[in-house]
Write a protein that holds these residues in place. Structure first.
Motif, PDB file in Angstrom:
ATOM      1  N   ASN A  18       0.455  -0.039  50.231  1.00  0.00           N
ATOM      2  CA  ASN A  18       1.144   1.256  50.233  1.00  0.00           C
ATOM      3  C   ASN A  18       1.660   1.518  48.817  1.00  0.00           C
ATOM      4  O   ASN A  18       2.827   1.799  48.604  1.00  0.00           O
ATOM      5  CB  ASN A  18       2.299   1.229  51.245  1.00  0.00           C
ATOM      6  CG  ASN A  18       2.909   2.594  51.459  1.00  0.00           C
ATOM      7  OD1 ASN A  18       2.219   3.611  51.456  1.00  0.00           O
ATOM      8  ND2 ASN A  18       4.223   2.632  51.645  1.00  0.00           N
ATOM      9  N   TRP A  19       0.746   1.421  47.867  1.00  0.00           N
ATOM     10  CA  TRP A  19       1.110   1.414  46.454  1.00  0.00           C
ATOM     11  C   TRP A  19       1.603   2.775  45.984  1.00  0.00           C
ATOM     12  O   TRP A  19       1.065   3.809  46.374  1.00  0.00           O
ATOM     13  CB  TRP A  19      -0.084   0.972  45.611  1.00  0.00           C
ATOM     14  CG  TRP A  19       0.304   0.623  44.209  1.00  0.00           C
ATOM     15  CD1 TRP A  19       0.179   1.398  43.101  1.00  0.00           C
ATOM     16  CD2 TRP A  19       0.907  -0.599  43.787  1.00  0.00           C
ATOM     17  NE1 TRP A  19       0.669   0.734  42.002  1.00  0.00           N
ATOM     18  CE2 TRP A  19       1.124  -0.501  42.386  1.00  0.00           C
ATOM     19  CE3 TRP A  19       1.291  -1.768  44.439  1.00  0.00           C
ATOM     20  CZ2 TRP A  19       1.701  -1.519  41.654  1.00  0.00           C
ATOM     21  CZ3 TRP A  19       1.860  -2.793  43.700  1.00  0.00           C
ATOM     22  CH2 TRP A  19       2.063  -2.658  42.317  1.00  0.00           C
ATOM     23  N   ASP A  20       2.623   2.737  45.136  1.00  0.00           N
ATOM     24  CA  ASP A  20       3.172   3.963  44.540  1.00  0.00           C
ATOM     25  C   ASP A  20       2.778   3.988  43.058  1.00  0.00           C
ATOM     26  O   ASP A  20       3.302   3.228  42.249  1.00  0.00           O
ATOM     27  CB  ASP A  20       4.693   3.983  44.683  1.00  0.00           C
ATOM     28  CG  ASP A  20       5.321   5.280  44.182  1.00  0.00           C
ATOM     29  OD1 ASP A  20       4.600   6.103  43.578  1.00  0.00           O
ATOM     30  OD2 ASP A  20       6.531   5.460  44.394  1.00  0.00           O
ATOM     31  N   ASP A  21       1.841   4.863  42.714  1.00  0.00           N
ATOM     32  CA  ASP A  21       1.361   4.948  41.335  1.00  0.00           C
ATOM     33  C   ASP A  21       2.431   5.443  40.373  1.00  0.00           C
ATOM     34  O   ASP A  21       2.272   5.333  39.150  1.00  0.00           O
ATOM     35  CB  ASP A  21       0.144   5.874  41.253  1.00  0.00           C
ATOM     36  CG  ASP A  21      -1.112   5.215  41.801  1.00  0.00           C
ATOM     37  OD1 ASP A  21      -1.271   3.999  41.608  1.00  0.00           O
ATOM     38  OD2 ASP A  21      -1.928   5.918  42.417  1.00  0.00           O
ATOM     39  N   ASN A  22       3.514   5.996  40.896  1.00  0.00           N
ATOM     40  CA  ASN A  22       4.567   6.514  40.026  1.00  0.00           C
ATOM     41  C   ASN A  22       5.472   5.408  39.474  1.00  0.00           C
ATOM     42  O   ASN A  22       6.256   5.656  38.565  1.00  0.00           O
ATOM     43  CB  ASN A  22       5.427   7.527  40.797  1.00  0.00           C
ATOM     44  CG  ASN A  22       4.644   8.773  41.178  1.00  0.00           C
ATOM     45  OD1 ASN A  22       3.874   9.294  40.368  1.00  0.00           O
ATOM     46  ND2 ASN A  22       4.818   9.240  42.399  1.00  0.00           N
ATOM     47  N   VAL A  23       5.373   4.211  40.021  1.00  0.00           N
ATOM     48  CA  VAL A  23       6.201   3.102  39.547  1.00  0.00           C
ATOM     49  C   VAL A  23       5.557   2.501  38.297  1.00  0.00           C
ATOM     50  O   VAL A  23       4.403   2.078  38.324  1.00  0.00           O
ATOM     51  CB  VAL A  23       6.365   2.021  40.634  1.00  0.00           C
ATOM     52  CG1 VAL A  23       7.134   0.823  40.087  1.00  0.00           C
ATOM     53  CG2 VAL A  23       7.076   2.611  41.846  1.00  0.00           C
ATOM     54  N   ASP A  24       6.298   2.472  37.203  1.00  0.00           N
ATOM     55  CA  ASP A  24       5.810   1.920  35.943  1.00  0.00           C
ATOM     56  C   ASP A  24       6.301   0.476  35.814  1.00  0.00           C
ATOM     57  O   ASP A  24       7.505   0.207  35.820  1.00  0.00           O
ATOM     58  CB  ASP A  24       6.333   2.759  34.771  1.00  0.00           C
ATOM     59  CG  ASP A  24       5.707   2.350  33.441  1.00  0.00           C
ATOM     60  OD1 ASP A  24       4.874   1.415  33.437  1.00  0.00           O
ATOM     61  OD2 ASP A  24       6.065   2.958  32.411  1.00  0.00           O
ATOM     62  N   LEU A  25       5.363  -0.454  35.708  1.00  0.00           N
ATOM     63  CA  LEU A  25       5.714  -1.882  35.629  1.00  0.00           C
ATOM     64  C   LEU A  25       5.857  -2.385  34.200  1.00  0.00           C
ATOM     65  O   LEU A  25       6.279  -3.530  33.994  1.00  0.00           O
ATOM     66  CB  LEU A  25       4.643  -2.715  36.349  1.00  0.00           C
ATOM     67  CG  LEU A  25       4.386  -2.416  37.830  1.00  0.00           C
ATOM     68  CD1 LEU A  25       3.292  -3.343  38.366  1.00  0.00           C
ATOM     69  CD2 LEU A  25       5.658  -2.564  38.653  1.00  0.00           C
ATOM     70  N   LYS A  26       5.540  -1.568  33.240  1.00  0.00           N
ATOM     71  CA  LYS A  26       5.552  -2.021  31.843  1.00  0.00           C
ATOM     72  C   LYS A  26       6.952  -2.477  31.429  1.00  0.00           C
ATOM     73  O   LYS A  26       7.941  -1.782  31.630  1.00  0.00           O
ATOM     74  CB  LYS A  26       5.070  -0.907  30.923  1.00  0.00           C
ATOM     75  CG  LYS A  26       3.593  -0.586  31.063  1.00  0.00           C
ATOM     76  CD  LYS A  26       3.169   0.535  30.134  1.00  0.00           C
ATOM     77  CE  LYS A  26       1.676   0.852  30.316  1.00  0.00           C
ATOM     78  NZ  LYS A  26       1.256   1.993  29.460  1.00  0.00           N
ATOM     79  N   GLY A  27       6.997  -3.675  30.844  1.00  0.00           N
ATOM     80  CA  GLY A  27       8.235  -4.201  30.304  1.00  0.00           C
ATOM     81  C   GLY A  27       9.264  -4.617  31.333  1.00  0.00           C
ATOM     82  O   GLY A  27      10.415  -4.871  30.993  1.00  0.00           O
TER      83      GLY A  27
END
Length: 597
Positions: free
Chosen positions: A192-201
């Motif tokens: 149920n992935w949310d592409d709006n979540v930024d994992l960088k850093g």
């Protein structure tokens, strides 16, 4: 030639009486409802469109698009663990796959393009979710309750035959860990992935080392600040020798597109290799021993860490859990910004994970790569003529006939049901054989005055007994935690077929009607009709078609038919050929031939 229309009966005798006015095998209208527009549902729509007339079909799909799990799963690194050129229908190749293991987005495009090419979207109602199916004792067939997810309204459809193509790897589940609702960071599930979540850093926590977790880690590792991955048990991670990841060059793709036979030969070589690996799943075979030695060597070389080797390399046989190529996963575990926490998570806190080593591991984002509910129990009531609900019948153990049907639930067919070859070899070939089998049943239903058909309970009991005896000789019986056994180390194997994929295909070639309970509307011979044949109904047909100069009949014996189908004699003797002398013991089972990539 026009079809002789047999109306839906208002009573059992009505259909029988009407059939007597038409020719033998008159086609009545058949209403089919299919649940799910993933790969299986789209294939069924194609098969019905390709082979049948005088039918109607609606495919109800809960998502906004077709392609099922390949539409839903969009997490970083999501891919198929089957070589891409062999994750296609046998009759529908794709010329331009990017690599041996293609991304989920490419696979979504393949099935969506398949639906577009053959006009299958016309049958599909997206954003409609089936909420229940109830046998109609007056009309026969099912009253199907369907929820329109756009407005919340529930409508009732009716069908003669209900097909469940909702799949087994799309009912995702949160981990059963206390305190999950307390976590104050960003909580994600791979399905149920949310592409709006930024994992960088960011500091990311990753729960799970199944297929999803293995794909996620090497994809996010290069750009997260840190990844703490929580692993509770070992698993085998390595591509099978000869099937390593490989990006196709422009030249290779050009040859596939322009050189006659090049792609077909490549696909056949891969498929032969995949079908030649069944010995891997049998205890005591050379294939299993050689593969385990190869995997152990590969894992040790890539881990380069004694602590991790001791904990991540299993002591159970290769194949007990589904094999995972794991491109880049083992190497990622050794990166400076990756921390491996081996053991159980006892609780989720506001900040992160509390483990059985007594430490709390705070993380900014927590990714649950914890898989799916794979119990096979339907996600909605399926109620048969006696009032029995399949949800209750399969509450403890799912028991099906060859993975496609259930006792006491007539006119109900299942794709990838219990004990079908989901992990035995090439899965799409197995799905095709299921669709073909279903078409044979539908044809019999349409051209005879059948009211209901379901597998006999005694046939299923015998099948389960045979399956359980067979599984004792397989590595699947090892004490590993696997969704093949509903997540239980010592549970019954409910997900796999007792044999190879080729074995399943041959078992499904003919419908064994002696295993089925069949009931009729009126006299069972009403299908004989008014004495006229279908041939006489067609003025363009040859009414003396059986007069010929030589005997050109197709073989009647199963053995001779199979030799024609499998092109016996066209190949040199293949490595890995098995010779069973009636003893059930392996006498000659060598390594499988692997294609050059």
């Amino acid at each position: 030639m026009a079809d002789f229309i047999v109306p839906s009966p208002t009573s059992p005798e009505t259909e029988a009486q009407h059939r007597r006015r038409g020719p033998i095998h008159a086609k009545r209208h058949v209403r089919v409802v299919c649940i799910g527009a993933g790969a299986s549902g789209l294939l069924m729509a194609y098969k019905l469109q390709h082979h049948f007339s005088n039918y109607s079909l609606t495919v109800y799909e809960k998502n906004t698009e077709v392609s099922g799990t390949w539409f839903e799963n969009k997490y970083p690194g999501c891919a198929c663990d089957v070589p891409s050129h062999n994750y296609t229908w046998s009759f529908e190749p794709k010329l331009d796959w990017s690599a041996v293991y293609a991304s989920s987005r490419e696979i979504f495009a393949y099935f969506n393009d398949f639906a577009t090419k053959y006009g299958l979207h016309q049958y599909v109602k997206t954003r409609h979710q089936v909420a229940g199916a109830y046998w109609n004792k007056t009309r026969g067939g099912y009253d199907v309750q369907v929820k329109d997810l756009q407005n919340g309204k529930v409508v009732t459809d009716h069908c003669d035959i209900l097909i469940n193509a909702s799949g087994i790897l799309n009912n995702w589940a949160w981990p059963a860990i206390p305190g999950l609702d307390k976590y104050k960071g960003v909580l994600l599930h791979t399905a149920n992935w949310d592409d709006n979540v930024d994992l960088k850093g960011r500091h990311v926590g990753l729960i799970g080392n199944g297929s999803s977790g293995i794909q996620v880690l090497p994809t996010i590792q290069p750009y997260v600040q840190k990844c703490t991955t929580f692993i509770r048990e070992p698993t085998w991670v390595s591509p099978v020798q000869g099937l390593e990841q490989h990006v196709f060059s422009d030249q290779e793709r050009l040859e596939f597109a322009t050189k006659p036979g090049a792609l077909t030969q490549y696909r056949r070589d891969i498929e032969r290799g995949l079908n030649g690996q069944f010995g891997l799943f049998l205890k005591g075979t050379n294939t299993n021993a050689d593969t385990e030695a190869y995997f152990r060597q590969q894992m040790s070389e890539k881990l380069q860490n004694k602590y991790l080797e001791e904990r991540l390399i299993p002591n159970w046989h290769v194949g007990c859990r589904r094999l995972t190529p794991g491109v880049g996963y083992l190497e990622a575990l050794g990166k400076e910004n990756v921390e491996v926490v081996y053991g159980e998570i006892t609780e989720i806190t506001e900040r992160g994970c509390l483990c059985n080593d007594g430490k709390e591991y705070p993380v900014d984002v927590l990714i649950c790569a914890t898989g799916f509910n794979t119990s096979f129990k339907p996600r909605f009531p399926v109620v048969g003529p006696a009032g029995n609900n399949l949800q209750d019948d399969w509450a403890e153990e799912a028991r099906s006939y060859f993975g496609i049907a259930a006792a006491d639930i007539p006119n109900y067919l299942i794709f990838l049901g219990p004990n079908c070859p989901i992990g035995n070899g090439p899965v799409l070939a197995a799905i095709e054989s299921q669709a073909d089998y279903m078409c044979k049943l539908i044809d019999r239903f349409q051209t005879n005055n059948i009211s209901a058909f379901a597998p006999k309970a005694e046939a299923i009991n015998d099948f389960i007994e045979h399956k359980n005896q067979f599984m004792d000789a397989t590595v699947w019986q090892d004490p590993c935690r696997s969704w093949y056994k509903a997540g239980k180390p010592d549970g019954p194997i409910t997900a796999l077929w007792p044999g190879s994929t080729l074995h399943y295909i041959e078992a499904m070639m003919e419908v064994r009607f002696d295993d089925w309970e069949v009931k009729y509307n009126g006299n069972r011979f009403a299908w004989l009709g008014n004495g006229y044949s279908q041939t006489e109904l067609d003025p363009t047909a040859d009414w003396a078609f059986y007069i010929r100069e030589k005997d050109d009949d197709e073989p009647f014996s199963r053995g001779r038919k199979l030799q024609i189908i499998n092109k016996s004699g066209s190949m040199a003797t293949q490595a890995g050929a098995v010779n069973y002398l009636g003893s059930g013991k392996e006498t000659d089972l060598g390594g499988s031939p692997q294609p050059k990539l």
